[in-house]
Design a protein around this motif. Sequence first.
Motif, mmCIF file in Angstrom:
data_model
loop_
_atom_site.group_PDB
_atom_site.id
_atom_site.type_symbol
_atom_site.label_atom_id
_atom_site.label_comp_id
_atom_site.label_asym_id
_atom_site.label_seq_id
_atom_site.Cartn_x
_atom_site.Cartn_y
_atom_site.Cartn_z
ATOM 1 N N ASP A 1 -7.933 -6.683 -3.459
ATOM 2 C CA ASP A 1 -7.539 -6.256 -2.054
ATOM 3 C C ASP A 1 -7.710 -4.444 -2.029
ATOM 4 O O ASP A 1 -6.897 -3.854 -2.267
ATOM 5 C CB ASP A 1 -5.977 -6.416 -1.775
ATOM 6 C CG ASP A 1 -5.424 -6.008 -0.432
ATOM 7 O OD1 ASP A 1 -6.285 -5.445 0.159
ATOM 8 O OD2 ASP A 1 -4.222 -6.167 -0.066
ATOM 9 N N TYR B 1 -7.020 0.363 0.254
ATOM 10 C CA TYR B 1 -7.143 1.718 0.368
ATOM 11 C C TYR B 1 -8.380 2.374 0.011
ATOM 12 O O TYR B 1 -8.478 3.496 -0.536
ATOM 13 C CB TYR B 1 -5.930 2.400 -0.281
ATOM 14 C CG TYR B 1 -4.684 1.780 0.637
ATOM 15 C CD1 TYR B 1 -4.175 2.452 1.726
ATOM 16 C CD2 TYR B 1 -3.807 0.819 -0.223
ATOM 17 C CE1 TYR B 1 -3.261 1.742 2.579
ATOM 18 C CE2 TYR B 1 -3.054 0.214 0.381
ATOM 19 C CZ TYR B 1 -2.507 0.741 1.886
ATOM 20 O OH TYR B 1 -1.409 0.096 2.611
ATOM 21 N N SER C 1 -7.668 -1.568 9.218
ATOM 22 C CA SER C 1 -6.321 -1.307 9.775
ATOM 23 C C SER C 1 -5.818 0.106 9.825
ATOM 24 O O SER C 1 -5.040 0.713 10.799
ATOM 25 C CB SER C 1 -5.409 -2.178 9.235
ATOM 26 O OG SER C 1 -5.581 -3.592 9.374
ATOM 27 N N LYS C 2 -6.092 0.898 8.591
ATOM 28 C CA LYS C 2 -5.648 2.217 8.555
ATOM 29 C C LYS C 2 -6.971 3.303 8.581
ATOM 30 O O LYS C 2 -6.598 4.203 7.917
ATOM 31 C CB LYS C 2 -4.922 2.249 7.303
ATOM 32 C CG LYS C 2 -3.376 1.690 7.363
ATOM 33 C CD LYS C 2 -2.884 1.064 6.026
ATOM 34 C CE LYS C 2 -1.672 0.370 6.439
ATOM 35 N NZ LYS C 2 -0.981 -0.323 5.392
HETATM 36 N N1 PLP Z 1 -3.218 -5.022 1.661
HETATM 37 C C1 PLP Z 1 -2.463 -4.038 1.332
HETATM 38 C C2 PLP Z 1 -2.338 -3.597 -0.275
HETATM 39 C C3 PLP Z 1 -1.645 -3.365 2.506
HETATM 40 O O1 PLP Z 1 -0.894 -2.219 1.973
HETATM 41 C C4 PLP Z 1 -1.790 -3.753 3.562
HETATM 42 C C5 PLP Z 1 -0.813 -3.171 4.688
HETATM 43 O O2 PLP Z 1 0.192 -2.336 4.456
HETATM 44 C C6 PLP Z 1 -2.595 -4.736 3.805
HETATM 45 C C7 PLP Z 1 -3.263 -5.484 3.105
HETATM 46 C C8 PLP Z 1 -2.533 -5.216 5.406
HETATM 47 O O3 PLP Z 1 -3.747 -5.327 5.833
HETATM 48 P P1 PLP Z 1 -4.434 -5.892 7.409
HETATM 49 O O4 PLP Z 1 -3.931 -5.068 8.019
HETATM 50 O O5 PLP Z 1 -5.885 -5.760 7.124
HETATM 51 O O6 PLP Z 1 -3.920 -7.350 7.335
#
Ligand code: PLP
Length: 412
Positions: A208, A211, A246-247
């Motif tokens: 995942d 970031y 998303s960010k």
């Molecule tokens: N993965 C991690 C490590 C996160 O910190 C977050 C959100 O805080 C997500 C995934 C969520 O991502 P998405 O908005 O793409 O579902």
Amino acid sequence: MTTDVTSRAQEAYDALVAQGMKLDLTRGKPSAAQLDLSVAMLGLPGERYKAADGTDTRNYQGLQGLTELREIFAPVLQVPVEQLIAFGNSSLELMHDTLVHALLSPLPGAERRWVDEEKVVFLAPVPGYDRHFAVCDRLGIELLAVPMTSEGPDMDVVERLVAADPSIKGIWCVPKYANPDGVVYSDEVTRRLASMPTAASDFRIMWDNAYAVHHLTDEAVEVADVLALAAEAGHADRPFVFGSTSKITLAGAGVAFLGASPANVKWWLALTGKRTIGPDKVNHLRHALFFGDAAGVAAHMEKHRALIAPKFAALEKVLTENFADTPGVSWSTPKGGYFVTLTVPEGRATRIVQLAKEAGISLTPAGATHPGGDDPADSIIRLAPTFPPLDEVEKAMAGVAVCVHLALAEAS
Ligand code: PLP
């Protein structure tokens, strides 16, 4: 002496409560000012709906997502364009769906569906991301905690477990600026994950990379290319790479990505094609036009950094001023991402979060960073400074410091 310290800490705490604050350091959300950086996107793609390759984005077609957007994010996520899927607005959704698919349809390399296994176990490096754990809870996948080091999961432990137990089918990884401790996986950890022998033939790494471009310093930290390393080691199907904007753009209206081996991509698209005719390509085009290229993504992230780095600096300042010499208190100083982990002496985290709550400062519940919400040492607190304005971060952190002082004094 101890009584003096305790009464001083209590006085400071009473004064804090009397301020009647209402501050929130719980979730890793972008602030309104960060979202404003992408507001121009709302006017895109305007009247334009043809993609560079001639695709009419208004219509059905194109389950894998718009090529020109995949081209921009392929280098960002270290996935070849043809192996990258651009999809909906949430990478968590893609992770969830991938595990549901693995439960209901055999993965490439699997002997059977995971629902037909006696049990399915995932390794959860701790501290970790609570929503990863929640997906597993929801789907009946057991979690087995493994310790994190400053370079990623403790690979001696991981290698031993996965070699011995075929019910261990996967591991959660946030390889860059991990949620919550900001750890960056070393190349050696990534190489070991990609190449280690596993008892399960269908073992998967949930990589995942949430970031990937979320730097807080001048250093654009890189991690090793897990897909390439796994392919080289003869385990091409092992990693599933995830990411999203998303960010980067809008947290509720971004684009999520999944990258994997050609066999995994084919498997995933065939199953996903049963639940939707295709993703929102208008949003894909909107994003592609907004960024232009990968350099456009990097330039945009600089603007985020200018807004959030001062918040991390404020947090660091309060912690250093208060606890630089306090035994048992330490914290992460991440070079990117959204979180800081505060480690306090054993048994004190829950008390600190409770004191903060009673003073009007919301913190992520102690234990949230561990499977089942249970941190056996009760010593980890996740701090998320991005959402509130800077002055509120400063106030909230000063308040957190008062709570930590009191909780430590109570225990001495
Ligand atoms: N993965 C991690 C490590 C996160 O910190 C977050 C959100 O805080 C997500 C995934 C969520 O991502 P998405 O908005 O793409 O579902």
